[in-house]
Design a protein around this motif. Structure first.
Motif, PDB file in Angstrom:
ATOM      1  N   TYR A 171       0.837  -1.200   0.000  1.00  0.00           N
ATOM      2  CA  TYR A 171       0.000   0.000   0.000  1.00  0.00           C
ATOM      3  C   TYR A 171       0.875   1.255   0.000  1.00  0.00           C
ATOM      4  O   TYR A 171       0.657   2.188  -0.774  1.00  0.00           O
ATOM      5  N   GLU A 172       1.882   1.280   0.866  1.00  0.00           N
ATOM      6  CA  GLU A 172       2.760   2.443   0.948  1.00  0.00           C
ATOM      7  C   GLU A 172       3.566   2.611  -0.344  1.00  0.00           C
ATOM      8  O   GLU A 172       3.841   3.735  -0.775  1.00  0.00           O
ATOM      9  N   GLY A 173       3.928   1.481  -0.959  1.00  0.00           N
ATOM     10  CA  GLY A 173       4.607   1.558  -2.242  1.00  0.00           C
ATOM     11  C   GLY A 173       3.728   2.200  -3.299  1.00  0.00           C
ATOM     12  O   GLY A 173       4.208   2.989  -4.130  1.00  0.00           O
ATOM     13  N   ALA A 174       2.434   1.875  -3.279  1.00  0.00           N
ATOM     14  CA  ALA A 174       1.509   2.481  -4.241  1.00  0.00           C
ATOM     15  C   ALA A 174       1.371   3.976  -4.002  1.00  0.00           C
ATOM     16  O   ALA A 174       1.277   4.770  -4.944  1.00  0.00           O
ATOM     17  N   VAL A 175       1.369   4.379  -2.729  1.00  0.00           N
ATOM     18  CA  VAL A 175       1.277   5.797  -2.397  1.00  0.00           C
ATOM     19  C   VAL A 175       2.468   6.567  -2.982  1.00  0.00           C
ATOM     20  O   VAL A 175       2.329   7.693  -3.449  1.00  0.00           O
ATOM     21  N   LEU A 176       3.638   5.944  -2.977  1.00  0.00           N
ATOM     22  CA  LEU A 176       4.866   6.597  -3.439  1.00  0.00           C
ATOM     23  C   LEU A 176       5.156   6.353  -4.924  1.00  0.00           C
ATOM     24  O   LEU A 176       6.204   6.774  -5.418  1.00  0.00           O
ATOM     25  N   SER A 177       4.249   5.698  -5.601  1.00  0.00           N
ATOM     26  CA  SER A 177       4.540   5.255  -6.969  1.00  0.00           C
ATOM     27  C   SER A 177       4.736   6.404  -7.947  1.00  0.00           C
ATOM     28  O   SER A 177       5.252   6.194  -9.045  1.00  0.00           O
ATOM     29  N   GLY A 178       4.323   7.607  -7.583  1.00  0.00           N
ATOM     30  CA  GLY A 178       4.548   8.750  -8.462  1.00  0.00           C
ATOM     31  C   GLY A 178       6.007   9.145  -8.576  1.00  0.00           C
ATOM     32  O   GLY A 178       6.372   9.906  -9.480  1.00  0.00           O
ATOM     33  N   LEU A 179       6.838   8.647  -7.665  1.00  0.00           N
ATOM     34  CA  LEU A 179       8.280   8.892  -7.717  1.00  0.00           C
ATOM     35  C   LEU A 179       8.973   7.597  -8.134  1.00  0.00           C
ATOM     36  O   LEU A 179       8.667   6.537  -7.592  1.00  0.00           O
ATOM     37  N   ASP A 180       9.914   7.688  -9.085  1.00  0.00           N
ATOM     38  CA  ASP A 180      10.632   6.479  -9.479  1.00  0.00           C
ATOM     39  C   ASP A 180      11.618   6.087  -8.369  1.00  0.00           C
ATOM     40  O   ASP A 180      11.851   6.837  -7.408  1.00  0.00           O
ATOM     41  N   GLU A 181      12.198   4.892  -8.493  1.00  0.00           N
ATOM     42  CA  GLU A 181      13.043   4.365  -7.418  1.00  0.00           C
ATOM     43  C   GLU A 181      14.248   5.251  -7.108  1.00  0.00           C
ATOM     44  O   GLU A 181      14.565   5.455  -5.930  1.00  0.00           O
ATOM     45  N   PRO A 182      14.963   5.777  -8.117  1.00  0.00           N
ATOM     46  CA  PRO A 182      16.090   6.662  -7.781  1.00  0.00           C
ATOM     47  C   PRO A 182      15.662   7.884  -6.971  1.00  0.00           C
ATOM     48  O   PRO A 182      16.350   8.288  -6.025  1.00  0.00           O
TER      49      PRO A 182
END
Length: 207
Positions: A171-182
């Motif tokens: 869920y938290e990963g989805a929240v942050l998905s607007g930013l790429d991993e770098p």
């Protein structure tokens, strides 16, 4: 914080924070073209910064652009209510307490739990009562000091944490998905640096 409200510091079970207001108490709205910090994007803090620059153009609003956004992000994340936790019948502070017991792997006293979860003793006592009633934690008295209690997870508590954690991380990963991993890594490093400085220096600043 100078017109950019955020959640409380205790991590308690309070209701979701209100929409941010300026220091005069009037509700803010974004104005077209509001930009702050050279980000090229509009957000609610940008409007606050623009207003303060109009009122006090001589002041450096740089700190507000960082701290205000941190507070606003925290408020929005708190309002989201952490869907997997809600489905499990847990508040974020309750989950943090269970998770502290799970990740440390041993019993903790209420005082230790307060330090681990950045909470007050009274808040921890309240949550422990609720979690004990749900048979997720159990307490035992200290053999040498009856005033001291030791808290541990029950089997049901451990199973609940292990079941919820993967869902919560997704869920938290989805929240942050607007930013790429770098960019997520860069943000994590910057926040870690800021947190380390605050943990080491905030007491001195308050003094």
């Amino acid at each position: 914080m100078t017109g950019t409200n955020g959640p409380g510091t205790d991590g308690g079970d309070a209701a979701a924070p209100e929409e941010p207001r300026d220091t005069a108490g009037s509700h803010r709205t974004d104005a077209p073209g509001d930009l702050a910090g050279g980000t090229g994007r509009r957000d609610t803090v940008a409007a606050v910064v623009r207003q303060w620059r109009t009122v006090h153009p001589e002041l450096d609003t740089g700190p507000m652009e960082i701290i205000g956004r941190v507070n606003r992000c925290a408020a929005l994340l708190q309002q989201a209510e952490d869907a997997p936790l809600r489905r499990a019948g847990l508040s974020r502070p309750e989950f943090d307490l269970l998770a502290a017991l799970r990740r440390t792997g041993h019993e903790l006293t209420p005082s230790e739990l307060a330090r681990e979860t950045f909470s007050s003793g009274a808040a921890v006592t309240k949550r422990l009562k609720q979690l004990t009633e749900r048979a997720l934690v159990e307490r035992r008295g200290d053999d040498r000091d009856r005033r001291v209690a030791h808290v541990r997870l029950t089997e049901a508590g451990r199973d609940l944490v292990d079941a919820v954690l993967p869902e919560q991380l997704a869920y938290e990963g989805a929240v942050l998905s607007g930013l790429d991993e770098p960019r997520q890594g860069e943000l994590a490093a910057l926040l870690g640096e800021l947190l380390g400085q605050l943990e080491g220096r905030l007491g001195a600043l308050r003094g």
